[in-house]
Write a protein that holds these residues in place. Sequence first.
Motif, mmCIF file in Angstrom:
data_model
loop_
_atom_site.group_PDB
_atom_site.id
_atom_site.type_symbol
_atom_site.label_atom_id
_atom_site.label_comp_id
_atom_site.label_asym_id
_atom_site.label_seq_id
_atom_site.Cartn_x
_atom_site.Cartn_y
_atom_site.Cartn_z
ATOM 1 N N ASN A 297 48.558 42.192 37.853
ATOM 2 C CA ASN A 297 47.521 41.238 37.455
ATOM 3 C C ASN A 297 46.165 41.609 38.061
ATOM 4 O OD1 ASN A 297 46.133 38.283 38.128
ATOM 5 N ND2 ASN A 297 47.076 38.425 36.112
ATOM 6 N N TYR B 138 38.060 35.836 35.337
ATOM 7 C CA TYR B 138 39.112 35.515 36.306
ATOM 8 C C TYR B 138 38.679 34.381 37.237
ATOM 9 C CZ TYR B 138 42.848 39.031 35.764
ATOM 10 O OH TYR B 138 43.933 39.746 35.330
ATOM 11 N N ASN C 167 50.896 37.444 32.058
ATOM 12 C CA ASN C 167 50.395 38.739 32.487
ATOM 13 C C ASN C 167 50.767 39.811 31.456
ATOM 14 O OD1 ASN C 167 49.102 40.274 34.435
ATOM 15 N ND2 ASN C 167 51.012 40.820 35.446
ATOM 16 N N CYS D 86 45.116 36.951 30.897
ATOM 17 C CA CYS D 86 45.449 37.479 32.232
ATOM 18 C C CYS D 86 44.852 36.604 33.330
ATOM 19 C CB CYS D 86 44.940 38.903 32.392
ATOM 20 S SG CYS D 86 45.697 40.061 31.260
ATOM 21 N N GLN E 73 46.756 34.635 36.373
ATOM 22 C CA GLN E 73 46.372 34.718 37.781
ATOM 23 C C GLN E 73 46.450 33.363 38.479
ATOM 24 O OE1 GLN E 73 42.263 35.610 40.185
ATOM 25 N NE2 GLN E 73 42.424 34.116 38.557
ATOM 26 N N SER F 205 54.300 45.533 32.835
ATOM 27 C CA SER F 205 54.269 44.075 33.039
ATOM 28 C C SER F 205 55.413 43.378 32.292
ATOM 29 C CB SER F 205 52.913 43.487 32.646
ATOM 30 O OG SER F 205 52.583 43.859 31.340
#
Length: 459
Positions: free
Chosen positions: A29, A61, A92, A118, A122, A193
């Motif tokens: 990640n 993010y 992810n 993504c 997180q 992943s």
Amino acid sequence: SAAGGRPETRLSRRRLAVLAVFSCYSLVNAFQWIQYSILSNVFAGFYGVSFTQIDWLSMVYMVAYVPLILPATWLLDARGLRLTALLGAGLNGLGAWLKCASLAPGRYPLTLAAQAVCAVAQVFILGLPSRIASVWFGPTEVSTACAVAVLGNQLGTAIGFLLPPVLVPNTPDDINLMAHNISIMFYGTAIVSTLLFFLTGVVFEEKPKYPPSHSQAVLQTMPPEDYSYKQSIINLFKNIPFVLLLISYGIMTGAFYSVSTLLNQMVVTHYEGEEVNAGRIGLTLVVAGMVGSIICGLWLDYTKTYKQTTLIVYVLSFIGLLVFTFTLDLGYLIVVFVTGGVLGFFMTGYLPLGFEFAVEITYPESEGTSSGLLNASAQIFGIVFTLVQGKLTTDYSPRAGNLFLCAWIFVGIILTALIKSDLRRHNVNSGIMNLDVKAVPVDSPVEPESTTLKIQSAL
């Protein structure tokens, strides 16, 4: 129950597998977070967009984290560790596969959407290290386990500084070759992943059969109806030491995010054409920090001197940043490598310290909630610091931007010095029983007798 009426505690063999799988998908990640920024010129050329638009691929993010952290910690408390882990690993993988669909110039919006997925993953990842450490690991290894879990994320950032420039060299004249190189990176990430998602499903369990520590045993005897998520948040904000830690943690970690994001600009201002070395200095920063994290984790497990260690590391980070600031323009890159390494060692070493100190002073509140709030604080400070330091760096000089951070870190030192160190979890583990371990606000000593008795009988 074992002798003396204390519940039996045992360590599960599975704990190392849980920690390893978590650290790996956390690594992927973090790798996905930095893979665009470190190749900003390549991706700006490939998608035909501005550098600011590429910066948003990493800022998404931070932006996603703040509004989503409360629902994510609620989910961790209400639905548990396994579901949260599967969501983190699953999203992810989903984000990674969506990126594979964005392999054409002009598909920037799709790549941004994939990165947003993504970014949501997180949120389900960053709050887990201290929870995994508490639920699966014994009192003598809990801080080290937390440091290892945080380490996975840092290692992902390190690999993200190192690998993408090797996989995707800048070939502005040959867009097809560039697309081919990017596809190797994207598909590789997606396959890894996906594999980790399946491993998470196999390895993760809600909790071990026997609690690993007495503090966990006490928490497991509490009836779930006594727990209120809203009350837990209120308790945390009434806990003055925690609020001080929340602000000082946000300042330190936000400053670290800002320095990492603007490193390329700072180095290139004084050393033209040294983009590759800027990436290597970033790598040095992160790797030194990983060593710092592990050393700090081992030291905490050995000494339990939470406040003293946190304060010393804070002061050393301040000195490190001052030295970095005034040696940046001397003209010797090797000096920047050394000062950057020292800075990373202390600034990143602080991360697991803050998490573990928070769990200690807020026990028996949920570790996911306290570390979630710490991360949210870091993201908010990180966004503000990055914007302000970026403006100061471009309008004046890198020195002006760094001195701005120094001033804030000095404020953080004062706040850290004011934290009252009340090691609640440690006291329960070492048998210095606090009989009112129930999650009650500090200022209301009156509580229903029945719950206190429940806990006394449980102990």
